[in-house]
Design a protein around this motif. Structure first.
Motif, PDB file in Angstrom:
ATOM      1  N   CYS A   1       0.817  -1.203   0.000  1.00 26.64           N
ATOM      2  CA  CYS A   1       0.000   0.000   0.000  1.00 26.64           C
ATOM      3  C   CYS A   1       0.855   1.258   0.000  1.00 26.64           C
ATOM      4  CB  CYS A   1      -0.913   0.018   1.221  1.00 26.64           C
ATOM      5  SG  CYS A   1      -2.056  -1.375   1.276  1.00 26.64           S
ATOM      6  N   ALA A   2       2.111   1.189   0.456  1.00 26.51           N
ATOM      7  CA  ALA A   2       2.964   2.371   0.530  1.00 26.51           C
ATOM      8  C   ALA A   2       3.530   2.755  -0.820  1.00 26.51           C
ATOM      9  CB  ALA A   2       4.114   2.134   1.518  1.00 26.51           C
ATOM     10  N   ALA A   3       3.312   1.944  -1.853  1.00 25.30           N
ATOM     11  CA  ALA A   3       3.928   2.215  -3.142  1.00 25.30           C
ATOM     12  C   ALA A   3       3.337   3.443  -3.818  1.00 25.30           C
ATOM     13  CB  ALA A   3       3.769   1.002  -4.067  1.00 25.30           C
ATOM     14  N   ALA A   4       2.159   3.878  -3.417  1.00 24.32           N
ATOM     15  CA  ALA A   4       1.506   4.995  -4.096  1.00 24.32           C
ATOM     16  C   ALA A   4       2.037   6.350  -3.656  1.00 24.32           C
ATOM     17  CB  ALA A   4       0.003   4.947  -3.860  1.00 24.32           C
ATOM     18  N   GLU A   5       2.783   6.418  -2.538  1.00 26.07           N
ATOM     19  CA  GLU A   5       3.189   7.698  -1.986  1.00 26.07           C
ATOM     20  C   GLU A   5       4.139   8.471  -2.889  1.00 26.07           C
ATOM     21  OE1 GLU A   5       3.236  10.888   0.518  1.00 26.07           O
ATOM     22  OE2 GLU A   5       1.901   9.146   0.442  1.00 26.07           O
ATOM     23  N   PRO A   6       5.222   7.849  -3.471  1.00 24.95           N
ATOM     24  CA  PRO A   6       6.126   8.656  -4.290  1.00 24.95           C
ATOM     25  C   PRO A   6       5.433   9.274  -5.486  1.00 24.95           C
ATOM     26  CG  PRO A   6       7.146   6.591  -3.669  1.00 24.95           C
ATOM     27  CD  PRO A   6       5.699   6.494  -3.301  1.00 24.95           C
ATOM     28  N   ALA A   7       4.379   8.644  -5.986  1.00 29.22           N
ATOM     29  CA  ALA A   7       3.721   9.166  -7.171  1.00 29.22           C
ATOM     30  C   ALA A   7       2.973  10.464  -6.892  1.00 29.22           C
ATOM     31  CB  ALA A   7       2.758   8.139  -7.740  1.00 29.22           C
TER      32      ALA A   7
ATOM     33  N   THR B   1       4.027  13.244  -5.890  1.00 23.55           N
ATOM     34  CA  THR B   1       4.746  14.448  -6.286  1.00 23.55           C
ATOM     35  C   THR B   1       4.760  14.634  -7.792  1.00 23.55           C
ATOM     36  OG1 THR B   1       6.817  13.213  -6.316  1.00 23.55           O
ATOM     37  CG2 THR B   1       6.199  14.281  -4.254  1.00 23.55           C
ATOM     38  N   GLN B   2       4.267  13.635  -8.536  1.00 18.98           N
ATOM     39  CA  GLN B   2       4.324  13.722  -9.979  1.00 18.98           C
ATOM     40  C   GLN B   2       3.038  14.389 -10.479  1.00 18.98           C
ATOM     41  OE1 GLN B   2       5.023   9.821 -11.458  1.00 18.98           O
ATOM     42  NE2 GLN B   2       6.931   9.561 -10.346  1.00 18.98           N
ATOM     43  N   THR B   3       2.988  15.708 -10.426  1.00 18.89           N
ATOM     44  CA  THR B   3       1.805  16.451 -10.851  1.00 18.89           C
ATOM     45  C   THR B   3       2.044  17.173 -12.168  1.00 18.89           C
ATOM     46  OG1 THR B   3       2.545  18.357  -9.565  1.00 18.89           O
ATOM     47  CG2 THR B   3       1.084  16.783  -8.467  1.00 18.89           C
TER      48      THR B   3
ATOM     49  N   LEU C   1      -0.584  32.013  -4.676  1.00 18.74           N
ATOM     50  CA  LEU C   1      -1.012  30.671  -5.089  1.00 18.74           C
ATOM     51  C   LEU C   1      -0.438  30.284  -6.438  1.00 18.74           C
ATOM     52  CD1 LEU C   1      -4.793  30.612  -4.047  1.00 18.74           C
ATOM     53  CD2 LEU C   1      -2.805  29.820  -2.775  1.00 18.74           C
ATOM     54  N   SER C   2      -0.298  31.261  -7.336  1.00 22.73           N
ATOM     55  CA  SER C   2       0.228  30.947  -8.664  1.00 22.73           C
ATOM     56  C   SER C   2       1.681  30.544  -8.617  1.00 22.73           C
ATOM     57  CB  SER C   2       0.052  32.162  -9.594  1.00 22.73           C
ATOM     58  OG  SER C   2      -1.319  32.485  -9.724  1.00 22.73           O
ATOM     59  N   ALA C   3       2.403  31.026  -7.611  1.00 22.29           N
ATOM     60  CA  ALA C   3       3.820  30.686  -7.520  1.00 22.29           C
ATOM     61  C   ALA C   3       4.061  29.265  -7.052  1.00 22.29           C
ATOM     62  CB  ALA C   3       4.524  31.667  -6.584  1.00 22.29           C
ATOM     63  N   ALA C   4       3.102  28.679  -6.343  1.00 17.79           N
ATOM     64  CA  ALA C   4       3.248  27.316  -5.814  1.00 17.79           C
ATOM     65  C   ALA C   4       2.575  26.323  -6.759  1.00 17.79           C
ATOM     66  CB  ALA C   4       2.631  27.224  -4.420  1.00 17.79           C
ATOM     67  N   PRO C   5       2.926  25.031  -6.646  1.00 20.91           N
ATOM     68  CA  PRO C   5       2.223  24.020  -7.452  1.00 20.91           C
ATOM     69  C   PRO C   5       0.721  24.064  -7.191  1.00 20.91           C
ATOM     70  CG  PRO C   5       4.182  23.082  -6.451  1.00 20.91           C
ATOM     71  CD  PRO C   5       4.017  24.447  -5.854  1.00 20.91           C
ATOM     72  N   LEU C   6      -0.054  23.880  -8.239  1.00 18.49           N
ATOM     73  CA  LEU C   6      -1.503  23.990  -8.104  1.00 18.49           C
ATOM     74  C   LEU C   6      -2.060  22.977  -7.116  1.00 18.49           C
ATOM     75  CD1 LEU C   6      -2.602  24.562 -11.816  1.00 18.49           C
ATOM     76  CD2 LEU C   6      -1.972  26.241 -10.081  1.00 18.49           C
ATOM     77  N   ALA C   7      -1.460  21.775  -7.064  1.00 20.80           N
ATOM     78  CA  ALA C   7      -1.974  20.726  -6.180  1.00 20.80           C
ATOM     79  C   ALA C   7      -1.825  21.080  -4.708  1.00 20.80           C
ATOM     80  CB  ALA C   7      -1.266  19.406  -6.469  1.00 20.80           C
TER      81      ALA C   7
ATOM     82  N   ALA D   1      -3.373  15.218  -9.867  1.00 24.65           N
ATOM     83  CA  ALA D   1      -2.798  15.243  -8.517  1.00 24.65           C
ATOM     84  C   ALA D   1      -3.642  14.427  -7.554  1.00 24.65           C
ATOM     85  CB  ALA D   1      -2.681  16.688  -8.032  1.00 24.65           C
ATOM     86  N   ALA D   2      -4.983  14.520  -7.687  1.00 27.98           N
ATOM     87  CA  ALA D   2      -5.849  13.744  -6.802  1.00 27.98           C
ATOM     88  C   ALA D   2      -5.712  12.244  -7.057  1.00 27.98           C
ATOM     89  CB  ALA D   2      -7.309  14.172  -6.993  1.00 27.98           C
ATOM     90  N   ALA D   3      -5.518  11.863  -8.323  1.00 26.72           N
ATOM     91  CA  ALA D   3      -5.341  10.443  -8.622  1.00 26.72           C
ATOM     92  C   ALA D   3      -4.010   9.920  -8.098  1.00 26.72           C
ATOM     93  CB  ALA D   3      -5.430  10.219 -10.136  1.00 26.72           C
ATOM     94  N   ALA D   4      -2.975  10.781  -8.124  1.00 23.60           N
ATOM     95  CA  ALA D   4      -1.676  10.352  -7.618  1.00 23.60           C
ATOM     96  C   ALA D   4      -1.646  10.274  -6.099  1.00 23.60           C
ATOM     97  CB  ALA D   4      -0.578  11.311  -8.100  1.00 23.60           C
ATOM     98  N   ARG D   5      -2.412  11.146  -5.444  1.00 26.40           N
ATOM     99  CA  ARG D   5      -2.457  11.139  -3.982  1.00 26.40           C
ATOM    100  C   ARG D   5      -3.929  11.180  -3.539  1.00 26.40           C
ATOM    101  NH1 ARG D   5       0.821  15.660  -0.773  1.00 26.40           N
ATOM    102  NH2 ARG D   5       2.566  14.545  -1.747  1.00 26.40           N
ATOM    103  N   PRO D   6      -4.608  10.052  -3.597  1.00 25.65           N
ATOM    104  CA  PRO D   6      -6.037  10.047  -3.249  1.00 25.65           C
ATOM    105  C   PRO D   6      -6.250  10.374  -1.778  1.00 25.65           C
ATOM    106  CG  PRO D   6      -5.221   7.809  -3.511  1.00 25.65           C
ATOM    107  CD  PRO D   6      -4.118   8.716  -3.959  1.00 25.65           C
TER     108      PRO D   6
END
Length: 421
Positions: free
Chosen positions: A29-35, A37-39, A73-79, A124-129
């Protein structure tokens, strides 16, 4: 899928005594965490250009129109600020912004900005539900547990005898099953130990006895479903014999409040059955002067050799002929028991099964572990549907034992967890 995962955790608990590692399937289950950051799947340059052109004049750090600043907000990642950007999407989709007095973008720019924002946030939501607030463990209720053990291990159990009753809520008993108290966990572990012994078919070191009692509200004046025709009363028990060997079946008759056998006014024939085949026949007669009530039950036994697995054990009376020439005419049969009306005939109170008295399996083996002939004979003697389902591989030498054990555990865990381990 979330509920299925927690159901599977409960299944692994049920076979913990077999595998010894019911949590082995959880680290994946921990395998999903690194993903998370991939936004970069969505293009964030398009919405940033849209904001700088049409929104930043009113939503900068100084003005903060509507309490919203988009400059930082625009300066930071949208996620990182998904909730704020969701508000922006709603406003743009309704064409509420920019306001009417300000320059408004053409329709294709609206569409491009909304699409880019939505895609970036969705990726982003799919990568980090974020499932929200969930319970740590959703266990099975007794019915689900019993059916799961049957499907997973091919063992028929009586969950009511192993686990306490589930609390009902709004007429359902599978709603308030989100907690697992220490006391309930202890019952699950005890059940797992018993179930594992039944599934593996390892006989106990000494004979054990189980007793099955008949409900007192059963009159036993007629035929019992599942028993042969031409019989009346008694009981039918589905019993899992852990190992091949000899077992003793003992029948006790129903007593009244004076500890006397009910309805025993004339001789009756009592049958003891195994898979609908007669293994014992006894004639129960009224006691003679000087005989004790205990002497009746002492004779109602049968010692039989049984193959490992689930078998039907029955105890019933041979029905007397309904011919008027052979029986006394009776009024309407509405008798219950001694506390209301005396029974017309004797009834079965309980059936006890004791064994194995002489097992022909691993526990009875005195040979060395390297005796492959004995190993093959043991597997044949104790071959049951549970063993066939569990032991999908058998070693032919000591060198194969580790590989076979890994294959057995991997297969069991995959079926319990419902995905590869």
């Amino acid at each position: 899928m979330k509920d299925r995962r927690w159901h599977s955790a409960d299944l692994l608990l049920a076979v913990a005594a077999i595998t010894g590692a019911f949590a082995a399937g959880l680290p994946q289950c921990a395998a999903a965490e690194p993903a998370a950051t991939q936004t970069a799947a969505g293009d964030e340059s398009s919405p940033r250009q849209f904001v700088e052109s049409y929104c930043i004049a009113c939503h900068d750090d100084a003005t903060k129109a509507g309490g919203l600043t988009l400059a930082s907000l625009s300066a930071a990642p949208l996620a990182d600020n998904a909730a704020a950007w969701e508000r922006v999407i709603r406003k743009l989709s309704a064409r509420q912004m920019p306001p009417d007095e300000e320059p408004r973008p053409p329709e294709h720019e609206y569409h491009a900005a909304i699409t880019a924002l939505a895609k970036t946030l969705d990726d982003a939501a799919a990568a980090r539900p974020n499932p929200g607030r969930t319970e740590s463990l959703r266990r099975l209720n007794r019915t689900e547990y019993q059916n799961t053990i049957r499907d997973l291990l091919a063992v028929e159990i009586n969950a009511e005898a192993l686990l306490p009753a589930d609390e009902a809520s709004h007429g359902f008993d599978n709603i308030t099953v989100s907690n697992l108290s220490p006391a309930l966990l202890g019952r699950y572990i005890s059940a797992a130990e018993k179930i594992s012994r039944l599934a593996v078919g390892r006989p106990p070191s000494s004979p054990r006895e189980e007793t099955f009692r008949v409900r007192p509200d059963i009159t036993q004046d007629g035929h019992i479903a599942g028993l042969p025709l031409g019989t009346r009363g008694g009981t039918l028990i589905s019993y899992h014999f852990p190992a091949s060997g000899e077992y003793e079946i003992q029948v006790h008759l129903m007593r009244d409040r004076n500890e006397e056998v009910e309805g025993l006014r004339e001789p009756h024939e009592l049958e003891i059955l195994l898979d609908r085949e007669r293994v014992g026949l006894h004639t129960v007669r009224p006691l003679k002067s000087g005989e004790s009530q205990a002497s009746i039950d002492a004779k109602l036994t049968a010692r039989v050799r049984v193959a490992a697995g689930t078998h039907e054990v029955g105890a019933t009376f041979v029905e007397k002929s309904s011919s008027l020439q052979e029986t006394l005419r009776q009024p309407l049969n509405v008798h219950f028991n001694f506390y209301r009306h005396p029974r017309l005939g004797p009834a079965v109170y309980q059936v006890s099964i004791r064994g194995p008295l002489a097992a022909s399996g691993e526990a009875a083996s005195g040979e060395a572990a390297g005796d492959t002939t004995r190993t093959a004979r043991t597997a044949t003697d104790n071959e049951t549907p549970s063993r066939r389902r569990l032991f999908v591989a058998r070693p032919t030498s000591a060198a194969d034992e580790a590989a076979c054990a890994k294959q057995i555990l991997a297969t069991l865990l995959r079926r319990a967890y419902r995905r590869p381990i």
